[in-house]
Design a protein around this motif. Structure first.
Motif, mmCIF file in Angstrom:
data_model
loop_
_atom_site.group_PDB
_atom_site.id
_atom_site.type_symbol
_atom_site.label_atom_id
_atom_site.label_comp_id
_atom_site.label_asym_id
_atom_site.label_seq_id
_atom_site.Cartn_x
_atom_site.Cartn_y
_atom_site.Cartn_z
ATOM 1 N N VAL A 1 -7.888 67.526 35.637
ATOM 2 C CA VAL A 1 -7.391 67.525 37.015
ATOM 3 C C VAL A 1 -6.054 66.801 37.102
ATOM 4 N N VAL A 2 -5.952 65.646 36.452
ATOM 5 C CA VAL A 2 -4.707 64.867 36.517
ATOM 6 C C VAL A 2 -3.552 65.631 35.887
ATOM 7 N N ILE A 3 -3.764 66.259 34.734
ATOM 8 C CA ILE A 3 -2.696 67.004 34.073
ATOM 9 C C ILE A 3 -2.239 68.181 34.929
ATOM 10 N N VAL A 4 -3.202 68.880 35.525
ATOM 11 C CA VAL A 4 -2.838 70.025 36.373
ATOM 12 C C VAL A 4 -2.023 69.562 37.576
ATOM 13 N N VAL A 5 -2.462 68.526 38.254
ATOM 14 C CA VAL A 5 -1.759 68.053 39.444
ATOM 15 C C VAL A 5 -0.352 67.584 39.082
ATOM 16 N N ILE A 6 -0.208 66.816 38.029
ATOM 17 C CA ILE A 6 1.117 66.316 37.650
ATOM 18 C C ILE A 6 2.027 67.461 37.222
ATOM 19 N N ASP A 7 1.481 68.415 36.464
ATOM 20 C CA ASP A 7 2.292 69.549 36.003
ATOM 21 C C ASP A 7 2.779 70.378 37.183
ATOM 22 N N VAL B 1 -4.111 78.545 32.627
ATOM 23 C CA VAL B 1 -3.832 79.817 33.317
ATOM 24 C C VAL B 1 -3.378 79.546 34.748
ATOM 25 N N LEU B 2 -4.034 78.582 35.431
ATOM 26 C CA LEU B 2 -3.638 78.231 36.799
ATOM 27 C C LEU B 2 -2.214 77.706 36.832
ATOM 28 N N ILE B 3 -1.899 76.837 35.892
ATOM 29 C CA ILE B 3 -0.536 76.290 35.836
ATOM 30 C C ILE B 3 0.470 77.413 35.606
#
Length: 378
Positions: free
Chosen positions: A29-35, A76-78
């Motif tokens: 979750v943290v990596i996705v949000v920051i990216d 994939v979301l990113i």
């Protein structure tokens, strides 16, 4: 109430594992949000591989595969929100993350399979050890008995030290021995001597005759099997044979190259070293065929401590041997069970919980009355 405690005990590992699973999930979750909040030129998606790699440290292949799949979906979301799935950079990251996650799952599966194989091997070894060295009864005639066995081979939990006891009329016959070497290679010789002793010990009136017969059995076995599988032919077994009559206050001893026992009484631990011993069992041509039989007082309230050299030759980090007699003298008023308990704890503390050789201890107390209470707290 009786059924609730096990349920709570079983829930503890599950709760710990659940808490650990939250770590890779939070990481994703943290990596996705920051990216997503970073410029499109910054790509943090490759860091998602940390999540399945971390999961493999505490979970199985199924859990690692699930976290890996979530990591790929996050990538994939990113990609969908940062330039689309068709860009070569995002496609390469998704492919790399998928391959790495699959490799982590495969590694976890192999590790789990090997762990199960090791657990089965340890279970078989422990069963063999229990069959070979069955715990001695806590009471045989007027004798209270406690035993301790520690194998140097942590993986197999089996080694070459041996002991057993049997009744012979109105006395108790006992043996403690140490096969040269350790681990599975010594099991056959240990099993042979234990079986032979239990079978023939009641048939001989004198310990020297019993020792001579045991020596012939060991010698015959070594001639037939010592060199099988590349084993060294220089095999032998040190052994101590005891005959403890019920009502005489005496003990008869035949020593075949084994460390002498300690006699514990009134705050003292004195070695029972009455004279030269015979050669170890299985050693041909080194002796004259004579087996001595020594007799010494073993009265009510006294404790005999039998042991193998894995105890007295255990070293601490400074190279100092374990001072068995000095330590045992502290607990001469203890019951055999308490004495063995204290020695077990003290010996492991001395060596840093890592023995270099198999170790066995037998505490025997002659008593016609209830034993004195243990003065030392557990």
């Amino acid at each position: 109430m009786g059924f609730r405690a096990p349920a709570l005990h079983n829930e503890e590992p599950w709760r710990r594992k659940t808490a650990l699973v939250l770590i890779p999930l939070a990481l994703i979750v943290v990596i996705v949000v920051i990216d997503l909040r970073s410029p499109t030129s910054i790509h943090l998606g490759p860091l998602l591989v940390i999540a399945p790699a971390l999961t493999a440290s505490f979970g199985g292949p199924l859990l690692a595969g699930l976290i890996g799949a979530l990591a790929v979906l996050a990538q994939v979301l990113i990609a969908g929100l940062h330039g689309g799935l068709t860009t070569s950079n995002h496609l390469a990251q998704i492919a790399a993350l998928t391959v790495l996650s699959a490799l982590i799952v495969a590694f976890t599966a192999v590790r789990e399979h090997r762990a199960k194989q090791l657990a089965r091997a340890q279970s078989v070894a422990e069963a063999a050890q229990r069959a070979l060295l069955r715990p001695l009864p806590e009471q045989i005639g007027p004798l209270q008995i406690a035993t301790l066995y520690l194998a140097a081979d942590d993986e197999t939990q089996i080694g070459g030290d041996l002991y057993t006891a049997t009744r012979a009329g109105s006395s108790t016959r006992m043996i403690i021995g140490d096969v040269r070497g350790k681990g599975l290679a010594a099991v056959g010789e240990s099993a042979l001597l234990v079986s032979a002793f239990r079978l023939i010990a009641p048939q001989y009136r004198q310990l020297p005759d019993l020792a001579a017969t045991l020596d012939r059995n060991v010698g015959r076995y070594l001639v037939d099997f010592a060199e099988v599988g590349g084993d060294t032919p220089e095999h032998f077994i040190t052994a101590l044979l005891l005959d403890l009559p019920d009502g005489e206050g005496l003990a008869h001893l035949t020593n075949c190259g084994h460390p002498p026992p300690l006699l514990l009484l009134d705050g003292q631990a004195v070695p029972v070293d009455l004279g030269p011993s015979a050669p170890p069992l299985g050693v041909h041509g080194l002796g004259d065929g004579h087996y001595p039989c020594d007799t010494f007082p073993f009265e009510e309230g006294a404790t005999l401590l039998l042991y193998t050299d894995g105890v007295t030759e255990a070293r601490d980090r400074a190279g100092n041997f374990y001072p068995l007699a000095e330590r045992a003298a502290r607990w001469t008023r203890c019951t055999p069970e308490s004495l063995v308990h204290h020695l077990h704890r003290d010996l492991l503390a001395h060596v840093g919980h890592r023995l270099g050789d198999d170790a066995a201890v037998i505490a025997i107390r002659r008593t016609e009355t209830p034993p004195l209470p243990d003065p030392t707290p557990h």
